[in-house]
Design an enzyme around this catalytic site. Structure first.
Site, PDB file in Angstrom:
ATOM      1  N   ASN A  56       0.864  -1.185   0.000  1.00  0.00           N
ATOM      2  CA  ASN A  56       0.000   0.000   0.000  1.00  0.00           C
ATOM      3  C   ASN A  56       0.899   1.232   0.000  1.00  0.00           C
ATOM      4  O   ASN A  56       1.431   1.610   1.036  1.00  0.00           O
ATOM      5  CB  ASN A  56      -0.895  -0.034   1.249  1.00  0.00           C
ATOM      6  CG  ASN A  56      -1.768   1.196   1.356  1.00  0.00           C
ATOM      7  OD1 ASN A  56      -1.846   2.006   0.439  1.00  0.00           O
ATOM      8  ND2 ASN A  56      -2.449   1.343   2.485  1.00  0.00           N
TER       9      ASN A  56
ATOM     10  N   LYS B 126       0.190   4.319  -0.399  1.00  0.00           N
ATOM     11  CA  LYS B 126      -0.401   5.531   0.184  1.00  0.00           C
ATOM     12  C   LYS B 126       0.005   6.767  -0.640  1.00  0.00           C
ATOM     13  O   LYS B 126       0.134   6.672  -1.849  1.00  0.00           O
ATOM     14  CB  LYS B 126      -0.002   5.654   1.660  1.00  0.00           C
ATOM     15  CG  LYS B 126      -0.281   4.368   2.449  1.00  0.00           C
ATOM     16  CD  LYS B 126      -0.079   4.514   3.931  1.00  0.00           C
ATOM     17  CE  LYS B 126      -0.353   3.177   4.614  1.00  0.00           C
ATOM     18  NZ  LYS B 126      -0.284   3.246   6.064  1.00  0.00           N
TER      19      LYS B 126
ATOM     20  N   HIS C  51      -9.689   1.280   4.048  1.00  0.00           N
ATOM     21  CA  HIS C  51      -8.460   1.450   4.825  1.00  0.00           C
ATOM     22  C   HIS C  51      -8.735   2.389   6.009  1.00  0.00           C
ATOM     23  O   HIS C  51      -9.502   3.345   5.881  1.00  0.00           O
ATOM     24  CB  HIS C  51      -7.336   2.010   3.948  1.00  0.00           C
ATOM     25  CG  HIS C  51      -6.017   1.963   4.647  1.00  0.00           C
ATOM     26  ND1 HIS C  51      -5.629   2.923   5.553  1.00  0.00           N
ATOM     27  CD2 HIS C  51      -5.019   1.049   4.619  1.00  0.00           C
ATOM     28  CE1 HIS C  51      -4.442   2.603   6.049  1.00  0.00           C
ATOM     29  NE2 HIS C  51      -4.044   1.470   5.492  1.00  0.00           N
TER      30      HIS C  51
ATOM     31  N   GLU D 276      -7.165   4.740   7.218  1.00  0.00           N
ATOM     32  CA  GLU D 276      -6.915   6.166   6.940  1.00  0.00           C
ATOM     33  C   GLU D 276      -8.086   6.785   6.183  1.00  0.00           C
ATOM     34  O   GLU D 276      -8.434   7.952   6.402  1.00  0.00           O
ATOM     35  CB  GLU D 276      -5.589   6.309   6.169  1.00  0.00           C
ATOM     36  CG  GLU D 276      -4.403   6.046   7.091  1.00  0.00           C
ATOM     37  CD  GLU D 276      -3.186   5.457   6.421  1.00  0.00           C
ATOM     38  OE1 GLU D 276      -3.063   5.544   5.182  1.00  0.00           O
ATOM     39  OE2 GLU D 276      -2.342   4.887   7.147  1.00  0.00           O
TER      40      GLU D 276
ATOM     41  N   GLU E  57      -6.283  -5.001   9.798  1.00  0.00           N
ATOM     42  CA  GLU E  57      -5.235  -4.055  10.169  1.00  0.00           C
ATOM     43  C   GLU E  57      -5.622  -3.355  11.469  1.00  0.00           C
ATOM     44  O   GLU E  57      -6.376  -2.377  11.451  1.00  0.00           O
ATOM     45  CB  GLU E  57      -5.055  -3.008   9.077  1.00  0.00           C
ATOM     46  CG  GLU E  57      -4.663  -3.586   7.739  1.00  0.00           C
ATOM     47  CD  GLU E  57      -4.007  -2.551   6.843  1.00  0.00           C
ATOM     48  OE1 GLU E  57      -2.842  -2.757   6.475  1.00  0.00           O
ATOM     49  OE2 GLU E  57      -4.638  -1.532   6.536  1.00  0.00           O
TER      50      GLU E  57
ATOM     51  N   GLY F 170       1.816   1.828  10.835  1.00  0.00           N
ATOM     52  CA  GLY F 170       2.824   2.889  10.769  1.00  0.00           C
ATOM     53  C   GLY F 170       3.428   3.239  12.121  1.00  0.00           C
ATOM     54  O   GLY F 170       4.104   4.248  12.264  1.00  0.00           O
TER      55      GLY F 170
ATOM     56  N   SER G  44       2.674  -2.600  10.322  1.00  0.00           N
ATOM     57  CA  SER G  44       4.105  -2.711  10.652  1.00  0.00           C
ATOM     58  C   SER G  44       4.705  -4.082  10.350  1.00  0.00           C
ATOM     59  O   SER G  44       5.557  -4.572  11.086  1.00  0.00           O
ATOM     60  CB  SER G  44       4.352  -2.329  12.115  1.00  0.00           C
ATOM     61  OG  SER G  44       3.957  -0.987  12.334  1.00  0.00           O
TER      62      SER G  44
END
Ligand code: PGA
Length: 252
Positions: A9, A11, A96, A98, A168, A174, A214
């Site tokens: 991904n 991003k 996702h 985000e 996730e 992250g 991660s």
């Protein structure tokens, strides 16, 4: 055996020159090492066509990071599913964390986006996962069940041929903090049970469930060794060929 998938991904990273440089090297490595896992990269919208062209003779597949729920119309700045398939992009990441947290995409909207993708015969990598607070309050299983129910349970069983789930935990994205292989397995088994209860064992046992948060070359093998973990959705470590390949080849 279930499909094994490692998806990078990207991003909001890599311009077209950087992206091309990465996939040229990645394609060579993938051709040489012939990984068990399917390999997917997800450039920004503007770079999709260029990356698709570069990868046309490779085994690497290309996905988009989002899609609009509408077919067309007055939606400035948006991209429709048929625009993606027209340039050879047949997969899309939806839900996702985000997109959910920063852009306010809720379950009802995501269900519409899933439909828009399916109307164009795309494969959907559907992300789910709890926040840290929710885990601390021991609500993580319920949160994930609800995301699946509201995002996907309007679908018929056969739609699941074109779904990949990505668990996730938001607290692991992250942050350098990874769910332990046991935490990942526990949740993946729960997810498979949720699907089994609604759609039956055949659909559930075939469904690839990826872990994200991660993942690095150093921890991929152990996480992927768990029975219900079928690969990974990789953020930071997907931006360097050496790191990404370390994860891509973890099933070999
Ligand atoms: P990360 O991101 O690997 O950088 O934690 C994963 C993701 O957001 O998909």
């Amino acid at each position: 055996m279930r499909r094994k998938i490692v998806a990078g991904n990207w991003k909001l990273n890599l311009d077209i020159n950087q992206g091309l440089e990465l996939v040229k090297e990645l394609a060579k490595e993938v051709a040489e090492k012939n990984p068990v896992a399917e390999v997917v990269v997800t450039p920004s919208f503007v770079n999709l066509a260029g990356i698709v062209a570069e990868l046309k003779d490779s085994k690497i597949e290309v996905a988009a990071q989002n899609v609009n729920e509408n077919k067309n119309g007055a939606f400035t700045g948006e991209v429709a599913a048929n625009m993606l398939t027209a340039i050879g992009v047949e997969k899309v990441i939806l839900g996702h964390s985000e997109r959910r947290a920063i852009y306010g995409e809720d379950d009802a909207l995501l269900a519409k986006k899933v439909d828009a993708a399916f109307e164009n015969n795309m494969e959907v990598i559907f992300c789910i996962g709890e926040q840290l607070e929710e885990r601390k309050e021991n609500r993580h299983f319920d949160v994930v069940s609800e995301q699946i129910e509201k995002g996907l349970f309007h679908l018929e069983a056969k739609a699941f041929d074109k779904i990949v789930l990505a668990y996730e935990p938001v607290w692991a994205i992250g942050t350098g903090e990874t769910a332990s292989p046991e935490q990942a397995q526990e949740m993946h088994a729960h997810i498979r049970k949720v699907i089994d209860t609604k759609y039956g064992v055949e659909v559930a046992s075939k469904l690839p469930i990826l872990y994200g948060g991660s993942v690095k070359p150093a921890n991929a093998k152990e996480i992927f060794s768990k029975e219900d973990v079928d690969g990974g959705l990789i953020g930071g470590a997907a931006l360097k060929v050496e790191d990404f390949m370390g994860i891509v080849t973890a099933f070999n």
